[in-house]
Design a protein around this motif. Structure first.
Motif, PDB file in Angstrom:
ATOM      1  N   GLN A  16       0.804  -1.222   0.000  1.00 11.57           N
ATOM      2  CA  GLN A  16       0.000   0.000   0.000  1.00 11.57           C
ATOM      3  C   GLN A  16       0.838   1.273   0.000  1.00 11.57           C
ATOM      4  OE1 GLN A  16       0.259  -2.087   2.687  1.00 11.57           O
ATOM      5  NE2 GLN A  16      -1.714  -2.462   3.640  1.00 11.57           N
ATOM      6  N   ASP A  17       1.953   1.255   0.727  1.00 14.89           N
ATOM      7  CA  ASP A  17       2.605   2.549   0.913  1.00 14.89           C
ATOM      8  C   ASP A  17       4.093   2.426   1.197  1.00 14.89           C
ATOM      9  OD1 ASP A  17       2.592   1.611   3.507  1.00 14.89           O
ATOM     10  OD2 ASP A  17       0.733   2.647   3.970  1.00 14.89           O
ATOM     11  N   VAL A  19       6.986   3.737   4.018  1.00 18.85           N
ATOM     12  CA  VAL A  19       7.253   4.358   5.314  1.00 18.85           C
ATOM     13  C   VAL A  19       8.671   4.913   5.292  1.00 18.85           C
ATOM     14  CG1 VAL A  19       7.520   3.904   7.790  1.00 18.85           C
ATOM     15  CG2 VAL A  19       5.694   2.767   6.507  1.00 18.85           C
ATOM     16  N   GLU A  40      12.075   8.930  20.807  1.00 14.56           N
ATOM     17  CA  GLU A  40      10.765   8.353  20.994  1.00 14.56           C
ATOM     18  C   GLU A  40      10.685   6.933  20.441  1.00 14.56           C
ATOM     19  OE1 GLU A  40       6.700  10.620  21.012  1.00 14.56           O
ATOM     20  OE2 GLU A  40       7.407  10.344  18.982  1.00 14.56           O
ATOM     21  N   SER A  41       9.779   6.157  20.981  1.00 14.03           N
ATOM     22  CA  SER A  41       9.491   4.835  20.435  1.00 14.03           C
ATOM     23  C   SER A  41       9.064   4.996  18.972  1.00 14.03           C
ATOM     24  CB  SER A  41       8.356   4.204  21.247  1.00 14.03           C
ATOM     25  OG  SER A  41       7.956   3.004  20.673  1.00 14.03           O
ATOM     26  N   GLY A  42       9.718   4.281  18.068  1.00 10.86           N
ATOM     27  CA  GLY A  42       9.391   4.385  16.652  1.00 10.86           C
ATOM     28  C   GLY A  42      10.185   5.454  15.922  1.00 10.86           C
ATOM     29  N   GLU A  57      15.322  -5.519   6.768  1.00 13.93           N
ATOM     30  CA  GLU A  57      14.482  -6.487   6.079  1.00 13.93           C
ATOM     31  C   GLU A  57      14.464  -6.225   4.574  1.00 13.93           C
ATOM     32  OE1 GLU A  57      10.875  -7.639   7.774  1.00 13.93           O
ATOM     33  OE2 GLU A  57      11.456  -6.968   9.769  1.00 13.93           O
ATOM     34  N   GLU A 272       0.510  13.454  18.672  1.00 13.82           N
ATOM     35  CA  GLU A 272       1.004  12.143  18.266  1.00 13.82           C
ATOM     36  C   GLU A 272       2.269  12.286  17.448  1.00 13.82           C
ATOM     37  OE1 GLU A 272      -1.825  10.414  15.712  1.00 13.82           O
ATOM     38  OE2 GLU A 272      -3.535  11.155  16.856  1.00 13.82           O
ATOM     39  N   SER A 273       2.988  11.171  17.347  1.00 17.82           N
ATOM     40  CA  SER A 273       4.160  11.201  16.484  1.00 17.82           C
ATOM     41  C   SER A 273       3.692  11.254  15.036  1.00 17.82           C
ATOM     42  CB  SER A 273       5.048  10.003  16.739  1.00 17.82           C
ATOM     43  OG  SER A 273       4.275   8.890  17.051  1.00 17.82           O
ATOM     44  N   PRO A 274       4.483  11.864  14.149  1.00 17.37           N
ATOM     45  CA  PRO A 274       4.024  12.120  12.788  1.00 17.37           C
ATOM     46  C   PRO A 274       3.869  10.847  11.962  1.00 17.37           C
ATOM     47  CG  PRO A 274       6.328  12.695  13.021  1.00 17.37           C
ATOM     48  CD  PRO A 274       5.840  12.362  14.380  1.00 17.37           C
ATOM     49  N   ASP A 275       3.094  10.959  10.910  1.00 17.57           N
ATOM     50  CA  ASP A 275       2.885   9.871   9.977  1.00 17.57           C
ATOM     51  C   ASP A 275       4.121   9.770   9.080  1.00 17.57           C
ATOM     52  OD1 ASP A 275       2.116   8.160   8.031  1.00 17.57           O
ATOM     53  OD2 ASP A 275       0.145   9.094   7.713  1.00 17.57           O
ATOM     54  N   ARG A 277       4.620   8.146   6.542  1.00 19.26           N
ATOM     55  CA  ARG A 277       4.359   7.998   5.105  1.00 19.26           C
ATOM     56  C   ARG A 277       4.296   9.358   4.427  1.00 19.26           C
ATOM     57  NH1 ARG A 277      -1.017   4.969   5.486  1.00 19.26           N
ATOM     58  NH2 ARG A 277      -1.178   6.669   6.952  1.00 19.26           N
ATOM     59  N   ARG A 288       3.694  19.346  17.368  1.00 16.52           N
ATOM     60  CA  ARG A 288       3.663  19.140  18.817  1.00 16.52           C
ATOM     61  C   ARG A 288       4.490  20.180  19.554  1.00 16.52           C
ATOM     62  NH1 ARG A 288       5.177  12.839  19.500  1.00 16.52           N
ATOM     63  NH2 ARG A 288       4.172  13.052  21.525  1.00 16.52           N
TER      64      ARG A 288
ATOM     65  N   SER B 150       8.380  -1.156  15.739  1.00 13.56           N
ATOM     66  CA  SER B 150       9.511  -1.015  16.648  1.00 13.56           C
ATOM     67  C   SER B 150       9.190  -1.769  17.936  1.00 13.56           C
ATOM     68  CB  SER B 150       9.755   0.456  16.935  1.00 13.56           C
ATOM     69  OG  SER B 150       8.796   0.943  17.846  1.00 13.56           O
ATOM     70  N   GLN B 153       6.471  -0.178  19.949  1.00 15.64           N
ATOM     71  CA  GLN B 153       5.164  -0.286  19.295  1.00 15.64           C
ATOM     72  C   GLN B 153       4.578  -1.679  19.521  1.00 15.64           C
ATOM     73  OE1 GLN B 153       6.532   0.864  15.387  1.00 15.64           O
ATOM     74  NE2 GLN B 153       5.802   2.973  15.604  1.00 15.64           N
ATOM     75  N   ASP B 180       9.885   4.907  25.875  1.00 14.22           N
ATOM     76  CA  ASP B 180      10.493   6.158  26.315  1.00 14.22           C
ATOM     77  C   ASP B 180       9.539   6.828  27.299  1.00 14.22           C
ATOM     78  OD1 ASP B 180       8.877   8.451  24.688  1.00 14.22           O
ATOM     79  OD2 ASP B 180       9.005   6.585  23.562  1.00 14.22           O
TER      80      ASP B 180
END
Ligand code: ATP
Ligand code: ATP
Ligand code: SF4
Ligand code: MG
Ligand code: MG
Lengths: 322, 264
Positions: A16-17, A19, A40-42, A57, A272-275, A277, A288, B150, B153, B180
């Protein structure tokens, strides 16, 4: 410099997209230096680590940049060369310890095999050293634990076995991804001390990924702060923790739970953390940010000295001089 | 008041050939409905093993565990509760997320055990979206596989999965250790809100004293399979008796100093 990452961008493609997990990441690690990666996580910490190891991957695509290790560009290595580099020179402690352990082999044998391969000693001697290395990471009753299988260990014990494994064949560069998350402070302290010794005595460079600013304060010389796949601030530990400049770094330090009162909500960074995509044109933190300027949503800031003339403390923020 | 969960004289011995290993030894505690009970202790002291015995994953070697007055174990057989009543968030999220399933299927899987009408109500799209937003995930994440996430997540996917059935009792085994501080704050706030809204009861396992103090009403400190100290969180923090508890606590002031340092 032992390791230099320059302008690295990584994308994951799916049906689909797309990242965009890393966007123009640059930083370096010197010999014997311990550099903390926080964020941050992610935010792309593990993806950065996997890029260095050549373990991304199949759906990952490195769209820009280079990773130079001892002067060679890792991105142009053959699979085989990369593999031998991973075994010999670059060691890794993965975020999820089970991925690094052989499920049907006893702990002592897993360690002894690595030690045996790296030093010219008998297997029996290697096994003795394996047991000693378990004691070094503060495992109680190491002879008994050496005879156990991974599933028979607790979470924190597994994490320490993986650290012992990475240290038993001391690499030139050790990448440790959240190595102490399951450990209480006393054990964590000892494990971090071991890493510090490795850096000081053997000159091993360590890239220490952690969300724990206390860990950074204890062992890191420098810090790289990541947000949404970008480096937003970097500097010496002193500079980043004591005079943070980027609003994200400031908010991260402000969210520490240790002073929170029971019953009061903890301070989280709003929004929220940004998208990943659809990355914004301007600053990734703008939605934020409590101090955003008109230019923030239009133009993307780049890393520049936080205070004029500083060679170490750099920040990517339009408001840095305000 | 009758406790919701009562653990009496519970021990766990793992045997392998003629080797025996005592992971938990004669543990007693009780949790009242609406309470958050913290479990802290040395690595390898038996915290996760206790969590597994409470949720039906490992039978105790001796002792009794009762839930609403009914014994949970009948020898090695677990007396099943009402489906979805009790949930666990595992310490190692990777092991609990089936790599071949998409996130939506993973989160909604516990609903399959519920009666059709309840399943439909609890599995509604709105409810699912509200839940994942509260743990900081996005709607398009639902179509992805676990390996595309992650570490933090994945931990949040596991938390959403445990909360989807609207359980009364949840065992949380190091639920925020990979997060975090800001995301951790969101998750802890969510757990506190749910507790207030639905009178949830938690068994909260953590090695982080600051998090235990923030989240829990009462707590127990474990060492080598035993509870060495148990009581109200405030009492233990002000007046720890056991020497291991004191060591754990001695780490806290350091954090305070560091934080104050940072702010100057
Ligand atoms: N194989 C993949 N396919 C698609 N997206 C991926 C893949 N691997 C990682 N990502 C995405 O890339 C981003 C960065 O992930 P990464 O694992 O580097 O985060 P992290 O900073 O290590 O976070 P954490 O602290 O939670 O471990 C995340 O948004 C994640 O969803
Ligand atoms: N399946 C098993 N077979 C044999 N021994 C086991 C098994 N599971 C756990 N143990 C042992 O039981 C003890 C307690 O483990 P447990 O996982 O409960 O510790 P924990 O308190 O959760 O520790 P951590 O904080 O490191 O997660 C450990 O010594 C472990 O090696
Ligand atoms: S560039 Fe602007 S929006 Fe971005 S962090 Fe700085 S002040 Fe905030
Ligand atoms: Mg990670
Ligand atoms: Mg555990």
């Amino acid at each position: 410099m032992l390791l230099e990452i320059h302008n690295l961008s990584v994308e994951f493609e799916s049906m689909q997209d797309r990242v965009k997990a890393l966007q123009a990441v640059s930083f370096s690690i010197d010999e014997g230096e311990i550099v903390g990666i926080v964020g941050e996580s992610g935010s792309g910490k593990s993806v950065t680590a996997l890029s260095i190891l050549g373990l991304l991957e199949k759906n990952a695509h490195i769209s820009t940049g280079s990773i130079s290790y001892k002067g060679k560009n890792l991105l142009s290595l053959s699979k085989k060369d990369w593999q031998s580099l991973r075994g010999k020179e670059i060691g890794m402690v993965f975020q999820e310890p089970m991925t690094a352990l052989h499920p049907t082999m006893r702990i002592g044998d897993q360690l002894a095999e690595v030690i045996h391969r790296h030093r010219s000693i008998s297997y029996k001697e290697a096994y003795r050293q394996a047991v000693a290395s378990l004691a070094e990471v503060q495992i109680n009753d190491p002879e008994l634990v050496a005879r156990k299988y991974p599933f028979e260990l607790s979470g924190g014990m597994r994490q320490r076995v993986v650290i012992a494994l990475a240290m038993s064949a001391p690499p030139d560069l050790l990448i440790a991804d959240e190595p102490t998350t399951a450990l209480d402070v006393t054990i964590q302290h000892e494990v971090l001390k071991l890493m510090q010794e490795l850096a000081q005595k053997r000159g091993t460079s360590i890239m220490l990924i952690t969300h724990d600013l206390g860990v950074v304060a204890q062992v890191c010389q420098r810090v790289v702060v990541m947000y949404a796949g970008e480096v937003v601030e970097t500097g010496t530990t002193q500079e980043v923790l004591h005079s943070p400049c980027h609003p994200y770094t400031k908010a991260l330090i402000g969210a520490l739970p240790d002073l929170a009162e029971q019953g009061q909500p903890l301070l989280a960074i709003p929004g929220e953390s940004p998208d990943l995509r659809n990355r914004p044109d301007g600053c990734v933190f703008a939605p934020r940010c409590s101090c955003s300027l008109p230019i923030c949503r239009e133009d993307h800031p780049v890393l520049e000295p936080a205070v004029s003339g500083s060679l170490t403390h750099q920040v990517s923020c339009w408001g840095r001089n305000q | 008041m009758n406790p919701l969960l009562a653990v009496n004289g519970v021990s766990k011995e793992y045997t392998k050939g003629n080797h025996r290993f005592q992971a938990v030894s004669g543990v007693d505690f009780a949790i009242t409905r609406g309470e958050t009970f913290g479990l802290i202790g040395e690595s390898g002291s038996g915290k996760s093993t206790l969590g597994k015995m409470v949720t039906g994953l490992e039978p105790p070697t001796s002792g009794t565990i009762t839930y609403e007055g009914n014994s949970l174990w009948n020898g090695n057989r677990f007396n099943r509760l009402k489906p979805g009543e009790m949930q666990i968030v595992f310490q190692d999220p990777q092991s609990s997320l089936d790599p071949r399933m998409r996130v939506q299927a993973i989160i909604t899987e516990p609903l399959l055990a519920l009666p059709a009408a309840e399943r439909k109500e609890k599995g509604s799209k709105e409810r699912l979206l509200a839940l994942i937003t509260r743990v900081g995930l996005k709607p398009d994440h639902l179509n992805r596989y676990p390996h595309e996430f992650s570490g933090g997540q994945r931990q949040r996917i596991a938390i959403a999965r445990a909360l989807i059935t609207d359980p009364s009792f949840v065992v949380l085994d190091e639920p925020t250790s990979a997060l975090d501080v800001s995301v951790q704050a969101n998750v802890l706030n969510l757990l506190q809100e749910l507790k207030r809204e639905r009178n949830l009861t938690y068994l909260f396992i953590s090695h982080n004293m600051a998090v235990i103090r923030y989240m829990c009403d009462r707590m127990a400190v474990m060492q080598k399979g035993r509870i060495v100290e148990i009581g109200h969180v405030n009492d233990i923090f002000v007046n720890p008796v056991d020497s291991y508890t004191k060591t754990l606590l001695s780490s806290l002031p350091q954090l305070h100093e560091k934080k104050e340092d940072i702010h100057v």
